[in-house]
Design a protein around this motif. Structure first.
Motif, mmCIF file in Angstrom:
data_model
loop_
_atom_site.group_PDB
_atom_site.id
_atom_site.type_symbol
_atom_site.label_atom_id
_atom_site.label_comp_id
_atom_site.label_asym_id
_atom_site.label_seq_id
_atom_site.Cartn_x
_atom_site.Cartn_y
_atom_site.Cartn_z
ATOM 1 N N THR A 183 -3.752 -7.923 -2.522
ATOM 2 C CA THR A 183 -5.148 -8.301 -2.457
ATOM 3 C C THR A 183 -6.056 -7.530 -1.197
ATOM 4 O OG1 THR A 183 -6.339 -10.254 -2.208
ATOM 5 C CG2 THR A 183 -4.247 -10.280 -1.015
ATOM 6 N N VAL A 184 -7.024 -8.202 -0.783
ATOM 7 C CA VAL A 184 -7.616 -7.775 0.611
ATOM 8 C C VAL A 184 -7.316 -8.920 1.615
ATOM 9 C CG1 VAL A 184 -9.143 -6.058 -0.433
ATOM 10 C CG2 VAL A 184 -9.696 -8.468 -0.226
ATOM 11 N N LEU A 185 -7.656 -8.752 2.739
ATOM 12 C CA LEU A 185 -7.706 -9.811 3.722
ATOM 13 C C LEU A 185 -8.742 -10.445 3.601
ATOM 14 C CD1 LEU A 185 -5.909 -10.799 6.269
ATOM 15 C CD2 LEU A 185 -7.499 -9.414 7.638
ATOM 16 N N PRO A 186 -8.611 -11.889 3.455
ATOM 17 C CA PRO A 186 -9.998 -12.677 3.353
ATOM 18 C C PRO A 186 -10.766 -12.815 4.469
ATOM 19 C CG PRO A 186 -8.184 -14.193 3.252
ATOM 20 C CD PRO A 186 -7.443 -12.569 3.095
ATOM 21 N N SER A 187 -12.119 -13.005 4.487
ATOM 22 C CA SER A 187 -12.808 -13.099 5.635
ATOM 23 C C SER A 187 -13.148 -14.652 5.995
ATOM 24 C CB SER A 187 -14.163 -12.353 5.718
ATOM 25 O OG SER A 187 -15.098 -12.538 6.665
ATOM 26 N N HIS A 188 -13.323 -14.904 7.150
ATOM 27 C CA HIS A 188 -14.143 -16.322 7.297
ATOM 28 C C HIS A 188 -15.113 -16.161 6.481
ATOM 29 C CE1 HIS A 188 -15.214 -13.775 10.670
ATOM 30 N NE2 HIS A 188 -16.530 -14.440 10.581
ATOM 31 N N TYR A 189 -15.921 -17.366 6.387
ATOM 32 C CA TYR A 189 -17.222 -17.224 5.569
ATOM 33 C C TYR A 189 -17.884 -18.739 5.944
ATOM 34 C CZ TYR A 189 -14.624 -20.067 2.236
ATOM 35 O OH TYR A 189 -13.867 -20.911 1.490
ATOM 36 N N PRO A 190 -19.283 -18.846 5.588
ATOM 37 C CA PRO A 190 -20.134 -20.005 5.683
ATOM 38 C C PRO A 190 -19.839 -20.678 4.078
ATOM 39 C CG PRO A 190 -21.449 -18.378 5.463
ATOM 40 C CD PRO A 190 -20.335 -17.700 5.383
ATOM 41 N N ILE A 191 -19.652 -21.951 4.253
ATOM 42 C CA ILE A 191 -20.081 -22.831 2.797
ATOM 43 C C ILE A 191 -21.410 -22.466 2.488
ATOM 44 C CG2 ILE A 191 -17.915 -24.117 3.387
ATOM 45 C CD1 ILE A 191 -19.770 -26.530 3.958
ATOM 46 N N PRO A 192 -21.729 -23.029 1.044
ATOM 47 C CA PRO A 192 -22.998 -22.703 0.702
ATOM 48 C C PRO A 192 -24.039 -23.557 1.498
ATOM 49 C CG PRO A 192 -21.618 -22.671 -1.200
ATOM 50 C CD PRO A 192 -20.683 -23.172 -0.008
ATOM 51 N N THR A 193 -25.071 -23.204 1.982
ATOM 52 C CA THR A 193 -25.793 -23.835 2.738
ATOM 53 C C THR A 193 -27.229 -23.724 2.237
ATOM 54 O OG1 THR A 193 -26.444 -22.000 4.116
ATOM 55 C CG2 THR A 193 -24.764 -23.256 4.943
ATOM 56 N N ASP A 194 -27.553 -23.493 0.927
ATOM 57 C CA ASP A 194 -28.760 -23.392 0.242
ATOM 58 C C ASP A 194 -29.148 -24.631 -0.560
ATOM 59 O OD1 ASP A 194 -26.813 -22.781 -1.383
ATOM 60 O OD2 ASP A 194 -28.210 -21.280 -2.731
ATOM 61 N N GLY A 195 -28.112 -25.688 -0.444
ATOM 62 C CA GLY A 195 -28.408 -26.831 -1.023
ATOM 63 C C GLY A 195 -28.583 -28.114 -0.187
ATOM 64 N N PRO A 196 -28.612 -29.217 -0.669
ATOM 65 C CA PRO A 196 -28.596 -30.494 0.237
ATOM 66 C C PRO A 196 -27.474 -30.564 1.172
ATOM 67 C CG PRO A 196 -28.058 -30.967 -2.103
ATOM 68 C CD PRO A 196 -28.295 -29.574 -2.260
ATOM 69 N N GLY A 198 -26.016 -28.290 2.922
ATOM 70 C CA GLY A 198 -26.551 -27.392 4.009
ATOM 71 C C GLY A 198 -27.468 -27.957 4.642
ATOM 72 N N ARG A 199 -28.391 -28.802 4.112
ATOM 73 C CA ARG A 199 -29.557 -29.304 4.938
ATOM 74 C C ARG A 199 -28.907 -30.188 5.740
ATOM 75 N NH1 ARG A 199 -31.916 -28.084 -0.147
ATOM 76 N NH2 ARG A 199 -31.861 -30.453 -0.649
ATOM 77 N N PHE A 200 -27.901 -31.071 5.187
ATOM 78 C CA PHE A 200 -27.274 -32.050 5.985
ATOM 79 C C PHE A 200 -26.413 -31.642 7.325
ATOM 80 C CE2 PHE A 200 -22.823 -33.729 6.635
ATOM 81 C CZ PHE A 200 -23.220 -34.980 7.160
ATOM 82 N N LEU A 201 -25.815 -30.477 7.187
ATOM 83 C CA LEU A 201 -25.359 -29.552 8.198
ATOM 84 C C LEU A 201 -26.294 -29.386 9.200
ATOM 85 C CD1 LEU A 201 -22.417 -27.455 6.542
ATOM 86 C CD2 LEU A 201 -22.016 -29.633 7.832
ATOM 87 N N GLU A 202 -27.399 -28.903 8.730
ATOM 88 C CA GLU A 202 -28.459 -28.255 9.643
ATOM 89 C C GLU A 202 -28.968 -29.594 10.627
ATOM 90 O OE1 GLU A 202 -32.707 -25.771 9.570
ATOM 91 O OE2 GLU A 202 -31.873 -26.380 7.734
#
Length: 286
Positions: A183-196, A198-202
């Motif tokens: 495989t490849v070494l996976p990266s850290h990443y943000p969970i999807p923030t373009d929905g509700p 994401g607005r909750f986290l913001e």
């Protein structure tokens, strides 16, 4: 009749008295008790309640065949990990959340195959064993794997950019319970923030990031299935995972190797990353 804050909870609970399934009745009565207690404690205004309904409606409307916003909401509220923790079996590898990206069937692959269908990032070799809690190797155990790429995206997030099935594979262990894939070494990443969610986290000033990891679901006859992650040691956000899923026992070193002979044996070129670990299943006592 005369429904008020003093009679509300009992009235609703009594409405479930003819529920044939006793477990369902228990769940509904408890849900009513706690939900009513919450409402009585915070005393939401009508506008706040309408906003809450609107938020949950938006969460449902955001769900698709390749995105599960309700799972994401459960994750960021810590509910998914709490359910996993309460249902964990002693003696096996610790479990973690399923996450919102196990939405498509992993393609069957042979041991040693690559789940990296792009081939642009440095290679990584992942290997290990599936064992019973008494240390017995489990041959022909099913090992379902999925991960993001080296840039932090899953295939379902980038249709037309990543090939379908990239970062995914369904393997079966050999006669000694061993599995192996490239495989490849996976990266850290943000969970999807373009929905509700994401607005909750913001709104709560929380970051959306997850540390780098590989997902596993492992199944073997006579054993309880295991859903877990393996986290990349040294990854950012190990101490503040947005979905609360990190456990110390699941952090693994993905060491860098320049060994040409080992690289050739695994079908990669040096330098490459390498990780090896055991996944332990608890016996099914049911």
């Amino acid at each position: 009749m005369d429904f008020n804050e003093h009679t509300a909870t009992r009235a609703v609970q009594d409405s479930f008295r003819d529920t044939p399934d006793p477990r369902l009745r228990e769940l509904l009565e408890a849900l009513t008790r706690h939900l009513h207690a919450f409402v009585e404690e915070v005393r939401p205004s009508l506008r706040e309640w309408e906003e809450a309904i609107g938020f949950l409606t938006a969460v449902g409307q955001t769900c698709t065949d390749t995105r599960q916003e309700f799972v994401l909401l459960s994750d960021v509220l810590g509910v998914s990990m709490l359910v996993e923790t309460l249902n964990e079996n002693e003696g096996g590898t610790e479990s973690t959340v399923l996450g919102p990206f196990h939405m498509v069937e992993s393609p069957p692959r042979a041991l040693g195959d690559s789940i990296d269908l792009v081939g642009e990032a440095p290679p990584c070799v992942v290997a290990g064993r599936v064992l019973s809690s008494d240390g017995t190797p489990l041959p022909d155990a099913e090992v379902d794997v999925w991960q993001c790429d080296d840039k932090g995206f899953y295939d379902v997030q980038q249709p037309g950019i990543q090939p379908s099935g990239n970062g995914r594979g369904l393997f079966h262990t050999d006669s000694e319970g061993r599995f192996r894939f490239r495989t490849v070494l996976p990266s850290h990443y943000p969970i999807p923030t373009d929905g509700p969610v994401g607005r909750f986290l913001e709104a709560t000033r929380r970051h959306p990031y997850r540390p780098a990891h590989i997902h596993f679901i492992v199944r073997a006859d006579g054993h309880t299935p295991l859903t877990t992650h393996v986290f990349v040691a040294g990854s950012p956000y190990l101490d503040s995972d947005a979905v609360f899923a990190v456990k110390q026992s699941l952090i693994v070193d993905f060491t860098e190797s320049d060994d040409e002979e080992t690289a050739a044996r695994n079908g990669v070129q040096a330098p490459f990353r390498h990780a090896e670990f055991d996944l332990i299943l608890s016996r099914d006592l049911a």
